[in-house]
Design an enzyme around this catalytic site. Structure first.
Site, PDB file in Angstrom:
ATOM      1  N   ARG A  65      57.434   8.867  76.142  1.00 49.24           N
ATOM      2  CA  ARG A  65      57.472  10.120  75.382  1.00 49.24           C
ATOM      3  C   ARG A  65      58.895  10.645  75.464  1.00 49.24           C
ATOM      4  O   ARG A  65      59.451  10.781  76.551  1.00 49.24           O
ATOM      5  CB  ARG A  65      56.481  11.122  75.979  1.00 49.24           C
ATOM      6  CG  ARG A  65      56.502  12.520  75.360  1.00 49.24           C
ATOM      7  CD  ARG A  65      56.049  12.461  73.906  1.00 49.24           C
ATOM      8  NE  ARG A  65      55.658  13.746  73.386  1.00 49.24           N
ATOM      9  CZ  ARG A  65      56.498  14.676  72.952  1.00 49.24           C
ATOM     10  NH1 ARG A  65      57.792  14.506  73.008  1.00 49.24           N
ATOM     11  NH2 ARG A  65      56.036  15.812  72.471  1.00 49.24           N
ATOM     12  N   GLU A  73      52.564  15.700  63.975  1.00 48.78           N
ATOM     13  CA  GLU A  73      51.552  14.687  64.290  1.00 48.78           C
ATOM     14  C   GLU A  73      51.329  13.738  63.120  1.00 48.78           C
ATOM     15  O   GLU A  73      51.290  14.156  61.966  1.00 48.78           O
ATOM     16  CB  GLU A  73      50.222  15.346  64.670  1.00 48.78           C
ATOM     17  CG  GLU A  73      50.262  16.115  65.967  1.00 48.78           C
ATOM     18  CD  GLU A  73      50.605  15.266  67.173  1.00 48.78           C
ATOM     19  OE1 GLU A  73      50.314  14.064  67.199  1.00 48.78           O
ATOM     20  OE2 GLU A  73      51.192  15.822  68.122  1.00 48.78           O
ATOM     21  N   ARG A 117      52.503   8.751  80.257  1.00 51.77           N
ATOM     22  CA  ARG A 117      53.670   8.221  79.545  1.00 51.77           C
ATOM     23  C   ARG A 117      54.935   8.528  80.332  1.00 51.77           C
ATOM     24  O   ARG A 117      55.070   9.613  80.910  1.00 51.77           O
ATOM     25  CB  ARG A 117      53.791   8.846  78.156  1.00 51.77           C
ATOM     26  CG  ARG A 117      52.601   8.577  77.253  1.00 51.77           C
ATOM     27  CD  ARG A 117      52.719   9.293  75.928  1.00 51.77           C
ATOM     28  NE  ARG A 117      52.663  10.745  76.128  1.00 51.77           N
ATOM     29  CZ  ARG A 117      52.565  11.631  75.142  1.00 51.77           C
ATOM     30  NH1 ARG A 117      52.538  11.227  73.882  1.00 51.77           N
ATOM     31  NH2 ARG A 117      52.514  12.926  75.394  1.00 51.77           N
TER      32      ARG A 117
END
Length: 179
Positions: A65, A73, A117
């Protein structure tokens, strides 16, 4: 060629006495950060969306990330695709898909997010930072999760420039800054 450009940039930093830009309210993109030393090399396997990639480090695959940015999104099954989400993901693909990248952690941030992440700045071998490029080109918003981070002032300056020049998300014909 890339090596010459990096050498030139390093020489300018050495001559001017700077090693890292100081984050101030007046930080601008002329303060583009230099490529740090001793970063982790990784091979991009896949771009998930505009702010998440999958890389191979050695034999392991990791979701990464990008620190300090948020893109609209485009793949979250719980949310509708947001304005400019597909374009942000496409731009990330243009920048990093199947490329070797360099990963930089930030001691002010956790190493991983709540989804497991890796949290990293992602650098291209030519000295550009993907996180910053996504904002500067108008594909991402500056995003501070909890604590200020190393490049926050530069990212905010990049978003202000993208807004002022109506790039990407900020263009009236796209999202006009709306999600």
């Amino acid at each position: 060629m890339v090596q010459r450009v990096l050498t030139f940039i390093l020489m300018i930093c050495f001559i001017s006495g700077c090693s890292r830009p100081v984050a101030t309210e007046q930080t601008s993109l002329s303060d583009y950060p230099p490529l740090p030393d001793n970063l982790t090399r990784a091979q991009v396997v896949r771009v998930v969306d505009g702010d998440t990639i999958i890389v191979r480090i050695g034999r392991n695959e990791e979701r990464v990330r990008l620190i300090g940015i948020n893109t609209p999104e485009s793949v979250d099954p719980r949310r509708p695709v947001e304005c400019f989400g597909k374009e942000a993901a496409s731009n990330a693909r243009k920048l990093v898909d199947r490329q070797t990248v360099l990963l930089e952690g930030d001691p002010s941030q956790d190493s991983r997010d709540r989804f497991g992440r890796l949290l990293r700045y992602v650098w291209l071998e030519d000295g550009r930072m993907v996180n910053l490029e996504q904002i500067w080109q108008g594909y991402a918003y500056e995003y501070t999760y909890d604590e200020p981070y190393r490049y926050q002032a530069i990212f905010r300056a990049a978003e202000a420039e993208a807004r002022n020049t109506l790039h990407g998300l900020w263009a009236p014909e796209t999202c006009n800054g709306q999600r």
